[in-house]
Design an enzyme around this catalytic site. Structure first.
Site, mmCIF file in Angstrom:
data_model
loop_
_atom_site.group_PDB
_atom_site.id
_atom_site.type_symbol
_atom_site.label_atom_id
_atom_site.label_comp_id
_atom_site.label_asym_id
_atom_site.label_seq_id
_atom_site.Cartn_x
_atom_site.Cartn_y
_atom_site.Cartn_z
ATOM 1 N N ALA A 240 40.098 37.442 36.165
ATOM 2 C CA ALA A 240 40.289 36.026 36.503
ATOM 3 C C ALA A 240 38.982 35.247 36.543
ATOM 4 O O ALA A 240 38.818 34.320 37.327
ATOM 5 C CB ALA A 240 41.049 35.890 37.822
ATOM 6 N N HIS B 61 34.764 32.758 32.289
ATOM 7 C CA HIS B 61 33.443 33.128 31.758
ATOM 8 C C HIS B 61 32.745 31.911 31.156
ATOM 9 O O HIS B 61 33.392 31.053 30.542
ATOM 10 C CB HIS B 61 33.600 34.189 30.666
ATOM 11 N N VAL C 37 61.881 40.427 21.485
ATOM 12 C CA VAL C 37 62.034 40.217 20.037
ATOM 13 C C VAL C 37 62.018 41.582 19.360
ATOM 14 O O VAL C 37 61.095 42.388 19.567
ATOM 15 C CB VAL C 37 60.897 39.305 19.501
ATOM 16 N N ARG D 204 43.264 45.643 27.972
ATOM 17 C CA ARG D 204 42.739 44.612 27.062
ATOM 18 C C ARG D 204 43.347 44.847 25.679
ATOM 19 O O ARG D 204 43.390 45.990 25.211
ATOM 20 C CB ARG D 204 41.217 44.711 26.957
ATOM 21 N N SER E 273 39.525 40.081 26.434
ATOM 22 C CA SER E 273 38.630 39.250 27.237
ATOM 23 C C SER E 273 37.584 38.615 26.325
ATOM 24 O O SER E 273 37.095 39.289 25.424
ATOM 25 C CB SER E 273 37.954 40.114 28.304
HETATM 26 C C1 LIG Z 1 40.844 44.456 32.511
HETATM 27 C C2 LIG Z 1 40.859 43.065 31.952
HETATM 28 C C3 LIG Z 1 39.966 42.098 32.418
HETATM 29 C C4 LIG Z 1 39.974 40.815 31.893
HETATM 30 N N1 LIG Z 1 39.191 39.854 32.457
HETATM 31 C C5 LIG Z 1 39.207 38.602 31.956
HETATM 32 C C6 LIG Z 1 38.444 37.571 32.566
HETATM 33 O O1 LIG Z 1 37.838 37.754 33.606
HETATM 34 N N2 LIG Z 1 38.429 36.355 31.970
HETATM 35 C C7 LIG Z 1 39.095 36.099 30.814
HETATM 36 O O2 LIG Z 1 38.979 35.002 30.292
HETATM 37 N N3 LIG Z 1 39.873 37.038 30.248
HETATM 38 C C8 LIG Z 1 39.970 38.274 30.809
HETATM 39 N N4 LIG Z 1 40.774 39.228 30.267
HETATM 40 C C9 LIG Z 1 41.553 38.903 29.080
HETATM 41 C C10 LIG Z 1 42.802 38.097 29.394
HETATM 42 O O3 LIG Z 1 43.496 38.612 30.493
HETATM 43 C C11 LIG Z 1 43.693 38.121 28.158
HETATM 44 O O4 LIG Z 1 42.923 37.815 27.022
HETATM 45 C C12 LIG Z 1 44.824 37.134 28.236
HETATM 46 O O5 LIG Z 1 45.528 37.289 29.438
HETATM 47 C C13 LIG Z 1 45.731 37.367 27.035
HETATM 48 O O6 LIG Z 1 46.855 36.550 27.121
HETATM 49 P P1 LIG Z 1 48.034 36.736 26.091
HETATM 50 O O7 LIG Z 1 48.955 35.625 26.332
HETATM 51 O O8 LIG Z 1 47.483 36.921 24.720
HETATM 52 O O9 LIG Z 1 48.679 38.150 26.444
HETATM 53 P P2 LIG Z 1 49.726 38.567 27.587
HETATM 54 O O10 LIG Z 1 49.417 37.949 28.864
HETATM 55 O O11 LIG Z 1 49.815 40.054 27.554
HETATM 56 O O12 LIG Z 1 51.088 37.959 27.072
HETATM 57 C C14 LIG Z 1 51.796 38.477 25.981
HETATM 58 C C15 LIG Z 1 53.258 38.367 26.277
HETATM 59 O O13 LIG Z 1 54.012 38.757 25.134
HETATM 60 C C16 LIG Z 1 55.182 39.408 25.594
HETATM 61 N N5 LIG Z 1 55.742 40.222 24.520
HETATM 62 C C17 LIG Z 1 55.191 41.301 23.931
HETATM 63 N N6 LIG Z 1 56.043 41.801 23.016
HETATM 64 C C18 LIG Z 1 57.147 41.018 23.039
HETATM 65 C C19 LIG Z 1 58.380 41.040 22.334
HETATM 66 N N7 LIG Z 1 58.652 41.976 21.427
HETATM 67 N N8 LIG Z 1 59.298 40.083 22.616
HETATM 68 C C20 LIG Z 1 59.067 39.124 23.540
HETATM 69 N N9 LIG Z 1 57.907 39.078 24.251
HETATM 70 C C21 LIG Z 1 56.966 40.006 24.001
HETATM 71 C C22 LIG Z 1 54.678 40.237 26.759
HETATM 72 O O14 LIG Z 1 55.735 40.637 27.600
HETATM 73 C C23 LIG Z 1 53.698 39.307 27.409
HETATM 74 O O15 LIG Z 1 54.275 38.548 28.444
HETATM 75 C C24 LIG Z 1 40.838 40.508 30.823
HETATM 76 C C25 LIG Z 1 41.762 41.461 30.375
HETATM 77 C C26 LIG Z 1 41.794 42.715 30.959
HETATM 78 C C27 LIG Z 1 42.835 43.702 30.541
#
Ligand SMILES: Cc1cc2nc3c(=O)[nH]c(=O)nc-3n(C[C@H](O)[C@H](O)[C@H](O)COP(=O)(O)OP(=O)(O)OC[C@H]3O[C@@H](n4cnc5c(N)ncnc54)[C@H](O)[C@@H]3O)c2cc1C
Length: 475
Positions: free
Chosen positions: A46, A49, A171, A309, A336
């Site tokens: 959270a 950065h 999906v 990640r 991240s």
């Molecule tokens: C350990 C760690 C530390 C981090 N620290 C930071 C930080 O300090 N600052 C920062 O900026 N970023 C940080 N990040 C990165 C950040 O958390 C992610 O880049 C961001 O949350 C990604 O968002 P997203 O929407 O791409 O993925 P997600 O939040 O994973 O969302 C993807 C969604 O797609 C859905 N989905 C998947 N497959 C399907 C399907 N077949 N059908 C329907 N829905 C589906 C999932 O259920 C999920 O809800 C960190 C990540 C990690 C793991």
């Protein structure tokens, strides 16, 4: 038929949806889980950065720096807890101190303001740092955010502006025919002119349903300790060690709720959906964190957790249409700093890739703000008393650890964004986040959800399917 279907309701899906809601377009979001922001967007550090770390010229660097600059206004509009408290990348010996200049040079190339801080000032800023510290790189634009309300409130705002959301629909297949995409889920089938793949860890899998992709997403797990609110000002800025090829390293930070977080580790994980923690890795997190801040009171630990990640094989975010399907936009491998980058990704995807393709027209009226969320514990006494007079439920504490009232829980149940599970309520209000981890408030939250959803208490889910808390009636 929809204009756009967004697959995945994490932070990236949230800001694609919110930006699309500014246009005259029909938009549907499909999410496998029973709440938004229920995978990586809820299990991270959270940190907002600053953007000094990503390789200059990459999409990561561009989106990080741009996203960071968007946070103050965005968090005001979306009523999200955010503090620009800066970060310190701490050098613990002379060799590390010499490396700070290289980091500062990279920051300059990315357009990120920094300042070298020497020991006298450093220990004034952070009295609990290891006395061996030689100096640090201060990034004043870094900060901390509440990751749960960031995604939830962005969705609430998108829904208020006309976006549709279907939770609990995975999906399973996508077919394209004559420029129309048919998206099949576990519950139905939907058509759209464009699809945006925001499926996080599963983004490559989703894109491959349409055409083979050359990139892969691998999971890199990060494990954390969460400590209670034991003391104000134990650390003030976000404290990082020097970054390595494994990432930004194990940080020590306060959260926007005033407790503390320590982590994350960094290990490859073959199973994209395995979020388990293990004692050996956590012991290593503890050892590395105490090298920077020796007196961390780990007896104040209230929880451990892990996030994965979504690390792309290309080493950069993948934000582009599929080569042979210009109506299918990939937002893949958003590891991240994906949380801070998500507002910039959403803006870029909509303004550069979707609106021109569909020739979308902007709405004359668009509401950028959500209705304010009451947080009774953070209000001055006079304001609390005024609200309690208006609605006595703001005076009934449900979560004593985090000081969350019945009025706050009821308000969440009456908003556009559905709140269907105990975990969803926890993420929206913090009820259950404190020292007792829901021991006292969970039964009350459960009964409130059962009443609102019109279901039997035994049917209320903790979060995922089959996570009901109550087994059955004993009488
Ligand atoms: C350990 C760690 C530390 C981090 N620290 C930071 C930080 O300090 N600052 C920062 O900026 N970023 C940080 N990040 C990165 C950040 O958390 C992610 O880049 C961001 O949350 C990604 O968002 P997203 O929407 O791409 O993925 P997600 O939040 O994973 O969302 C993807 C969604 O797609 C859905 N989905 C998947 N497959 C399907 C399907 N077949 N059908 C329907 N829905 C589906 C999932 O259920 C999920 O809800 C960190 C990540 C990690 C793991």
């Amino acid at each position: 038929m929809e204009d756009v279907i967004i697959i995945g309701a994490g932070a990236v899906g949230a800001f694609v949806a919110r930006n699309l809601s500014r246009y005259k377009a029909s938009v549907l979001v499909l999410e496998e889980q029973n709440d938004v922001g229920d995978v990586t967007s809820m299990a991270n550090s959270a940190i907002v950065h600053s953007g000094y770390d990503p390789v200059p010229g990459t999409k990561k660097a561009y989106c990080n720096v741009k996203g960071n600059a968007m946070f103050p206004k965005l968090c005001e509009e979306l009523d999200v807890e955010f503090e620009q408290n800066g970060s310190l990348t701490v050098a613990l010996d002379d060799k590390q101190f010499a490396m700070l200049e290289g980091l500062q040079q990279r920051a300059k190339e990315n357009g990120v303001p920094t300042r070298l801080v020497l020991t006298e000032e450093l220990f004034k800023m952070e009295p609990n740092l290891n006395p061996c510290a030689k100096g640090a790189l201060f990034c004043p634009t870094a900060g901390i955010v509440n990751p749960f309300t960031l995604t939830a409130h962005a969705f609430e705002n998108a829904l208020d502006n006309g976006v549709k959301l279907r939770l609990g629909e995975k999906v399973v297949d996508i077919k394209e025919n004559g420029g129309v995409y048919s998206v099949k889920t576990t519950k139905g089938e939907y058509q759209a002119k464009m699809v945006v793949d925001c499926a996080g860890l599963h983004s490559a899998e989703i894109a491959s349903m349409v055409e083979p992709v050359e990139w892969k997403v691998n999971a890199r797990k990060g494990q954390y300790y969460v400590l209670d609110h034991f003391k104000l000002g134990f650390v003030n800025s976000v404290l990082f060690p020097l970054p390595s090829e494994k990432g930004k390293g194990i940080l020590v930070s306060k959260t926007t709720s005033g407790n503390y977080i320590v982590g994350p580790s960094s290990e490859w994980n073959e199973d994209l959906d395995d979020f388990s923690t293990d004692a050996a890795t956590l012991a290593n997190v503890k050892e590395q964190a105490t090298a920077m801040v020796p007196g961390i009171p780990f007896r104040e630990q209230i929880r451990v957790f892990a996030g994965n990640r979504a690390t792309p094989s290309t080493h950069d975010f993948i934000i582009e249409p599929l080569p042979h399907h210009p109506g299918f936009i990939c937002c893949g491998g958003i590891e991240s700093p994906g949380l801070v980058s998500s507002p910039a990704i959403g803006e870029h995807v909509v303004e550069q890739l979707i609106a021109p393709f569909l020739k979308l027209e902007e709405k004359k009226q668009w509401e950028p703000c959500v209705r304010k969320h009451v947080r009774i514990a953070s209000l001055p006494m006079e304001e609390r008393n005024r609200l309690i007079k208006e609605n006595p439920h703001y005076g009934i504490m449900v979560c004593n650890c985090e000081k969350v009232s019945l009025g706050e829980l009821e308000d969440e149940l009456n908003r556009s964004l559905p709140c269907l599970t105990i975990k969803a309520m926890k993420k929206r209000t913090r009820a259950g986040f404190g020292k007792c981890q829901g021991g006292f408030c969970q039964p009350k939250v459960l009964l409130l959800l059962a009443k609102k959803l019109g279901i039997d208490p035994t049917e209320v889910k903790y979060d995922r399917d089959h996570s009901e808390v109550l087994e059955g009636r004993s009488k």
